[in-house]
Write a protein that holds these residues in place. Structure first.
Motif, PDB file in Angstrom:
ATOM      1  N   SER A 135      12.899   4.829  16.984  1.00 16.51           N
ATOM      2  CA  SER A 135      11.901   5.508  17.813  1.00 16.51           C
ATOM      3  C   SER A 135      11.594   6.951  17.417  1.00 16.51           C
ATOM      4  N   HIS A 195      14.665  -5.194  24.364  1.00 17.69           N
ATOM      5  CA  HIS A 195      15.705  -4.180  24.181  1.00 17.69           C
ATOM      6  C   HIS A 195      16.447  -4.319  22.857  1.00 17.69           C
ATOM      7  N   ARG A 220      18.691   2.304  18.564  1.00 16.91           N
ATOM      8  CA  ARG A 220      17.435   2.450  19.311  1.00 16.91           C
ATOM      9  C   ARG A 220      16.731   3.754  18.938  1.00 16.91           C
ATOM     10  N   PRO A 233      16.686  -3.476  19.028  1.00 19.27           N
ATOM     11  CA  PRO A 233      16.135  -2.567  18.018  1.00 19.27           C
ATOM     12  C   PRO A 233      15.591  -3.269  16.777  1.00 19.27           C
TER      13      PRO A 233
END
Length: 166
Positions: free
Chosen positions: A33, A79, A29, A81
Motif C-alpha cells: 500500500s 484482507h 499489507r 496482501p
C-alpha cells in the motif's frame, strides 16, 4: 509513522518497517500500500489468508474473524496482501521457519516468489528446523545479522554483508 518522522531526531528519508507474525502480516499489507519505507522485513507473515486458513494450526481463530472460507471467500480475499503483490516496490527481507505451524512456511515462500516475479529486490532467510520464532542460539545470531545488514544496505546504503554463520 508521520508523527515519528516529524521529530527533529528522525531522518524521514531513512525509515524502514519490520514485523513478525501478525506484525509480519501488517508489514506485508504496508508493502502493498505504500513505498514510503526504504526496506521492509517480514518474519512469519501471512500472505494469502485463504490458503493460510487451511494450513494453520488455529483455523478456528480466523473463522471467528472472517467466517467460513468457502461461504465467505470475499472476506479472506479482501484482507490478503498477495492480491496486490504487483504494487510492491520496497525491498523486502522475508524470514520463515519450516516448522512454523501457526503461519506455515508456504506463506513466506509464496511472498518471496511473488517478490521475485515482480522483480522486487528481496532476500529470503529460511530456517528448516525452526518454528514460528527462531530460537536456536546460532540461528538467532544469523537472524539478527541478516535483519540488521538488510536494513543497513537498503536504508543506509552500506554494502550487503552476508551473515557470518552462513
Amino acid at each position: 509513522t508521520d508523527a515519528t518522522e516529524a521529530r527533529d531526531d528522525i531522518d524521514a528519508a531513512r525509515t524502514a518497517l519490520g514485523g513478525g507474525s501478525y506484525g509480519g502480516y501488517m508489514a506485508n499489507r504496508v508493502a502493498t500500500s505504500t513505498d514510503r519505507f526504504k526496506a521492509i522485513v517480514s518474519h512469519a507473515g501471512l500472505w494469502d489468508l485463504r490458503s493460510f486458513q487451511g494450513d494453520t494450526d488455529a483455523p478456528w481463530y480466523f473463522q471467528c474473524i472472517f467466517g467460513d472460507p468457502v461461504a465467505r471467500p470475499e472476506r479472506y480475499e479482501a484482507h490478503s496482501p498477495y492480491l496486490d503483490a504487483a504494487k510492491i516496490r520496497t525491498p523486502m527481507l522475508v524470514i520463515h521457519g519450516a516448522k512454523d505451524y501457526r503461519v506455515p512456511v508456504g506463506q513466506g515462500a509464496a511472498l518471496f516468489q511473488d517478490l521475485q516475479r515482480f522483480e522486487v529486490p528481496a532476500k529470503y532467510l529460511y530456517f528448516p528446523d525452526e518454528n514460528h520464532w527462531i530460537l536456536s542460539p546460532g540461528h538467532i545470531q544469523v537472524w539478527y545479522e541478516a535483519f540488521l545488514n538488510f536494513l543497513d544496505h537498503h536504508v543506509l546504503g552500506d554494502e550487503w554483508q552476508r551473515p557470518g554463520l552462513l
